[in-house]
Design an enzyme around this catalytic site. Structure first.
Site, PDB file in Angstrom:
ATOM      1  N   TYR A   1       0.823  -1.208   0.000  1.00  0.00           N
ATOM      2  CA  TYR A   1       0.000   0.000   0.000  1.00  0.00           C
ATOM      3  C   TYR A   1       0.854   1.254   0.000  1.00  0.00           C
ATOM      4  O   TYR A   1       2.062   1.201   0.204  1.00  0.00           O
ATOM      5  CB  TYR A   1      -0.979   0.000   1.184  1.00  0.00           C
ATOM      6  CG  TYR A   1      -0.417   0.454   2.521  1.00  0.00           C
ATOM      7  CD1 TYR A   1       0.271  -0.417   3.356  1.00  0.00           C
ATOM      8  CD2 TYR A   1      -0.607   1.762   2.954  1.00  0.00           C
ATOM      9  CE1 TYR A   1       0.750  -0.001   4.585  1.00  0.00           C
ATOM     10  CE2 TYR A   1      -0.127   2.183   4.193  1.00  0.00           C
ATOM     11  CZ  TYR A   1       0.559   1.299   4.999  1.00  0.00           C
ATOM     12  OH  TYR A   1       1.038   1.718   6.207  1.00  0.00           O
TER      13      TYR A   1
ATOM     14  N   ARG B   1       7.133   4.029  -5.685  1.00  0.00           N
ATOM     15  CA  ARG B   1       7.418   3.154  -4.540  1.00  0.00           C
ATOM     16  C   ARG B   1       6.417   2.002  -4.471  1.00  0.00           C
ATOM     17  O   ARG B   1       6.775   0.874  -4.112  1.00  0.00           O
ATOM     18  CB  ARG B   1       7.433   3.949  -3.233  1.00  0.00           C
ATOM     19  CG  ARG B   1       7.928   3.094  -2.064  1.00  0.00           C
ATOM     20  CD  ARG B   1       8.168   3.890  -0.808  1.00  0.00           C
ATOM     21  NE  ARG B   1       6.934   4.468  -0.295  1.00  0.00           N
ATOM     22  CZ  ARG B   1       6.879   5.353   0.703  1.00  0.00           C
ATOM     23  NH1 ARG B   1       7.997   5.775   1.270  1.00  0.00           N
ATOM     24  NH2 ARG B   1       5.730   5.832   1.118  1.00  0.00           N
TER      25      ARG B   1
ATOM     26  N   LYS C   1       6.489  -1.703   1.445  1.00  0.00           N
ATOM     27  CA  LYS C   1       5.422  -1.134   2.273  1.00  0.00           C
ATOM     28  C   LYS C   1       4.248  -2.106   2.191  1.00  0.00           C
ATOM     29  O   LYS C   1       3.314  -1.932   1.402  1.00  0.00           O
ATOM     30  CB  LYS C   1       5.074   0.271   1.765  1.00  0.00           C
ATOM     31  CG  LYS C   1       4.294   1.070   2.783  1.00  0.00           C
ATOM     32  CD  LYS C   1       4.437   2.553   2.553  1.00  0.00           C
ATOM     33  CE  LYS C   1       3.478   3.340   3.416  1.00  0.00           C
ATOM     34  NZ  LYS C   1       3.518   3.039   4.847  1.00  0.00           N
TER      35      LYS C   1
ATOM     36  N   GLU D   1      13.633   3.368  12.563  1.00  0.00           N
ATOM     37  CA  GLU D   1      12.593   4.342  12.211  1.00  0.00           C
ATOM     38  C   GLU D   1      11.438   4.205  13.176  1.00  0.00           C
ATOM     39  O   GLU D   1      11.429   3.318  14.033  1.00  0.00           O
ATOM     40  CB  GLU D   1      12.123   4.096  10.775  1.00  0.00           C
ATOM     41  CG  GLU D   1      11.527   2.709  10.569  1.00  0.00           C
ATOM     42  CD  GLU D   1      11.117   2.431   9.130  1.00  0.00           C
ATOM     43  OE1 GLU D   1      10.867   3.374   8.369  1.00  0.00           O
ATOM     44  OE2 GLU D   1      11.028   1.237   8.788  1.00  0.00           O
TER      45      GLU D   1
HETATM   46  N1  PDD Z   1       3.809   5.697   6.636  1.00  0.00           N
HETATM   47  N2  PDD Z   1       8.548   4.430   7.791  1.00  0.00           N
HETATM   48  C1  PDD Z   1       7.408   3.699   7.845  1.00  0.00           C
HETATM   49  C2  PDD Z   1       7.453   2.361   8.491  1.00  0.00           C
HETATM   50  C3  PDD Z   1       6.229   4.206   7.293  1.00  0.00           C
HETATM   51  O1  PDD Z   1       5.107   3.467   7.330  1.00  0.00           O
HETATM   52  C4  PDD Z   1       6.241   5.493   6.693  1.00  0.00           C
HETATM   53  C5  PDD Z   1       5.007   6.077   6.074  1.00  0.00           C
HETATM   54  C6  PDD Z   1       7.436   6.223   6.674  1.00  0.00           C
HETATM   55  C7  PDD Z   1       7.523   7.591   6.035  1.00  0.00           C
HETATM   56  O2  PDD Z   1       7.399   7.504   4.626  1.00  0.00           O
HETATM   57  P1  PDD Z   1       6.803   8.696   3.749  1.00  0.00           P
HETATM   58  O3  PDD Z   1       7.626   9.909   4.038  1.00  0.00           O
HETATM   59  O4  PDD Z   1       6.994   8.234   2.349  1.00  0.00           O
HETATM   60  O5  PDD Z   1       5.362   8.875   4.149  1.00  0.00           O
HETATM   61  C8  PDD Z   1       8.566   5.654   7.227  1.00  0.00           C
HETATM   62  C9  PDD Z   1       2.572   6.193   6.108  1.00  0.00           C
HETATM   63  C10 PDD Z   1       2.328   7.621   6.428  1.00  0.00           C
HETATM   64  C11 PDD Z   1       1.456   5.258   6.521  1.00  0.00           C
HETATM   65  O6  PDD Z   1       1.742   4.096   6.754  1.00  0.00           O
HETATM   66  O7  PDD Z   1       0.308   5.669   6.560  1.00  0.00           O
END
Ligand code: PDD
Length: 288
Positions: A31, A50, A149, A182
């Site tokens: 997702y 991505r 993801k 993270e």
């Molecule tokens: N999450 N690390 C993880 C584990 C994440 O799930 C996310 C994003 C990020 C930051 O990625 P980005 O800058 O591309 O949003 C880092 C989104 C917000 C979510 O799961 O809803």
């Protein structure tokens, strides 16, 4: 609200997926979370790229290409008359007999949800948030690469439950070596001696799109940065710390495990980077 399901927009009450969907049975799918401001999706191409990378790493073929996805995401905003919006694209392996073999599923399930976005109150940017270092470790890259993801989010959910129990905004996870990786849905940065530092992808993180932009903005601002290994000690000794993600942008962290970071207020570099982020976003919205 209208939800796109497989091949058409349906009212959300009718947006129902089978109990035999392998996304439901096994978390088999991927997702993306996207953010629209004033009706325009920020970093859309990067999110779609991505999504494609995540899918290809689990040998899942996206049912439609990036052009069609772009049209569908825009249509989701238009149909729901949304301006500031949270969007989620989900692609699961699809419906099939019970069993792990992806070949049991004939076609992937595609869902696009668009929701009104309630921005975080400005006070949390002014005050900063607290984080904990979770006992839950981040998935081993050799087990389930954090760059995928995926719909299998239990690793992050377990850490999030720890954050909630501790009354913290976010939980940071360590990897198998004990280095910081993270947050549960965010990347993390620290400032040490005026230098911006963030865990490298090799530490086992999702390569966040906001993280990438922040590194670029730092370089434009002349702030030196490095992608590296960070320890818990680096975190507690940092002058500044912040989180990044698509919905929170650049969010200052002022406490870790109950201890103050720096002077306990959002730091200057953090604030400059957030201002640059917003300026970059506004240039995009104004079509520059
Ligand atoms: N999450 N690390 C993880 C584990 C994440 O799930 C996310 C994003 C990020 C930051 O990625 P980005 O800058 O591309 O949003 C880092 C989104 C917000 C979510 O799961 O809803």
């Amino acid at each position: 609200m209208w939800v796109y399901l497989n091949d058409k927009f349906v009212p959300q009450e009718e947006a129902v997926v089978s109990v035999f969907d392998h996304g439901f049975l096994y978390g088999d799918g991927v997702y993306e979370t996207l953010r629209a401001y004033r009706g325009r999706v920020f970093k859309l191409a990067e999110h779609l790229a991505r999504l494609e990378r995540s899918a290809s790493r689990i040998q899942l073929r996206l049912p439609v290409g990036p052009e069609r996805l772009t049209d569908l995401v825009r249509e989701a905003l238009r149909r729901n008359q949304l301006s500031d919006s949270y969007l989620r694209i989900t692609v699961s392996r699809g419906t099939g007999e019970i069993g792990l073999d992806p070949a049991l599923c004939k076609a992937p399930t595609l869902v696009i949800i668009a929701r009104p976005f309630q921005p975080y109150p400005e006070s949390i940017y002014a005050e900063g948030v607290s984080v904990i270092v979770a006992r839950t470790r981040r998935n081993l890259p050799e087990a389930l690469p954090p760059q995928v993801k995926s719909l299998n989010f239990l690793n992050n959910i377990l850490a999030k439950m720890e954050a909630k129990a501790a009354g913290a905004h976010e939980a940071l996870m360590l990897n198998h070596r004990g280095d910081i990786t993270e947050g549960t849905t965010s990347n993390v940065f620290v400032v040490q001696e005026g230098r911006l530092r963030t865990p490298s992808v090799e530490c086992g993180i999702l390569d966040g799109i906001t993280r990438e932009l922040v590194l670029q903005l730092a370089s434009e601002l002349g702030v030196p940065s490095e992608e590296t290994r960070l320890t818990v000690e680096d975190l507690t000794r940092a002058e500044e710390c912040f989180l990044t993600n698509t919905t929170q942008e650049v969010l200052p962290v002022t406490r870790v495990d109950g201890r103050m970071i720096g002077d306990g207020r959002p730091g200057g570099i953090t604030r400059r980077l957030h201002a640059s982020f917003r300026a970059c976003r506004d240039r995009f919205l104004d079509g520059a």
